[in-house]
Every structure is written in structure tokens, then in C-alpha cells.
Motif scaffolding. Sequence first.
Motif, PDB file in Angstrom:
ATOM      1  N   HIS A  54     -29.314 -20.150 -16.448  1.00  0.00           N
ATOM      2  CA  HIS A  54     -28.749 -19.591 -17.625  1.00  0.00           C
ATOM      3  C   HIS A  54     -28.080 -18.391 -17.674  1.00  0.00           C
ATOM      4  O   HIS A  54     -27.608 -17.813 -18.584  1.00  0.00           O
ATOM      5  N   LYS A  55     -27.954 -17.679 -16.515  1.00  0.00           N
ATOM      6  CA  LYS A  55     -26.944 -16.618 -16.355  1.00  0.00           C
ATOM      7  C   LYS A  55     -27.271 -15.540 -17.187  1.00  0.00           C
ATOM      8  O   LYS A  55     -26.391 -15.037 -17.982  1.00  0.00           O
ATOM      9  N   PHE A  56     -28.681 -15.214 -17.349  1.00  0.00           N
ATOM     10  CA  PHE A  56     -29.049 -14.385 -18.366  1.00  0.00           C
ATOM     11  C   PHE A  56     -29.004 -13.059 -17.743  1.00  0.00           C
ATOM     12  O   PHE A  56     -29.975 -12.447 -17.216  1.00  0.00           O
ATOM     13  N   THR A  57     -27.944 -12.391 -17.821  1.00  0.00           N
ATOM     14  CA  THR A  57     -27.493 -11.200 -17.171  1.00  0.00           C
ATOM     15  C   THR A  57     -28.434 -10.034 -17.496  1.00  0.00           C
ATOM     16  O   THR A  57     -28.676  -9.082 -16.584  1.00  0.00           O
ATOM     17  N   LYS A  58     -28.978 -10.044 -18.659  1.00  0.00           N
ATOM     18  CA  LYS A  58     -29.842  -8.910 -18.965  1.00  0.00           C
ATOM     19  C   LYS A  58     -31.058  -8.727 -18.270  1.00  0.00           C
ATOM     20  O   LYS A  58     -31.613  -7.712 -18.092  1.00  0.00           O
ATOM     21  N   ALA A  59     -31.610 -10.037 -17.485  1.00  0.00           N
ATOM     22  CA  ALA A  59     -32.708  -9.837 -16.793  1.00  0.00           C
ATOM     23  C   ALA A  59     -32.402  -9.892 -15.313  1.00  0.00           C
ATOM     24  O   ALA A  59     -33.501 -10.265 -14.545  1.00  0.00           O
ATOM     25  N   TYR A  60     -31.189  -9.603 -14.917  1.00  0.00           N
ATOM     26  CA  TYR A  60     -30.949  -9.505 -13.477  1.00  0.00           C
ATOM     27  C   TYR A  60     -31.949  -8.702 -12.781  1.00  0.00           C
ATOM     28  O   TYR A  60     -32.202  -8.788 -11.562  1.00  0.00           O
TER      29      TYR A  60
END
Length: 117
Positions: A54-60
Amino acid sequence: MQELLPDQLVLLLEHLLEQKTLSPRTLQSLQRTYHLQDQDAEVRHRWCELIVKHKFTKAYKSVERFLQEDQAMGVYLYGELMVSEDARQQQLARRCFEQTREQMDRSSAQVVADMLF
């Protein structure tokens, strides 16, 4: 919310992986509620799959940590990062591999190198 056992969290996350879309708000709520970044490797692996899907960048950062700390389980995740066709995810995979390749067993490192380059 009731506290879930690791096996229950794995089942929940596997079910969520089947969903076509999840909002960043939902993912953030999951992370906060279940402290997914602090769970065992099985749970964190599924969590990382959701982040990538889901391309959840905050959790990369969670993905980066997983690839550094759980190298044997991370091989599949490298593949997911590379097939996403998302430049940020591919860059994350390459950066993590460069940082950990010397610590990985030879066969896993070769498999990942073949995926990345």
C-alpha cells in the motif's frame, strides 16, 4: 481493542493483505493499536508486506529495520519492493542490501543481488 496473540495478528494481517486497498489512516491505526513494529518476525514480515503493498511511506523505517535484522526472512520482501515499480521502494531495497549484504549468507545475498541489479 483486545490484545491479540502473535498467531492471531498474523492471521489478521494475512487477511488484510488480501484487500485491494487500505487507507493510510487504517494502516496507521493498525500500527498504533498493535505495535506491529515491536512484534515477532512473523508479524513484522506481514506488516512490512502491507507497507510495501500500500506504499505506506510513513512506515518505511519498519521495512528497513526488518531487512536489516531479519535477513533470512527478508529475501521475499526484497522481491516485493522491486516488483512494485515504485522508485522509492526500489531505492529502499538497494540501500538496505548495500548495508547488509556482507552480513547475509552467501546464497541469500546472491538471490537478492540478482533481483536488485
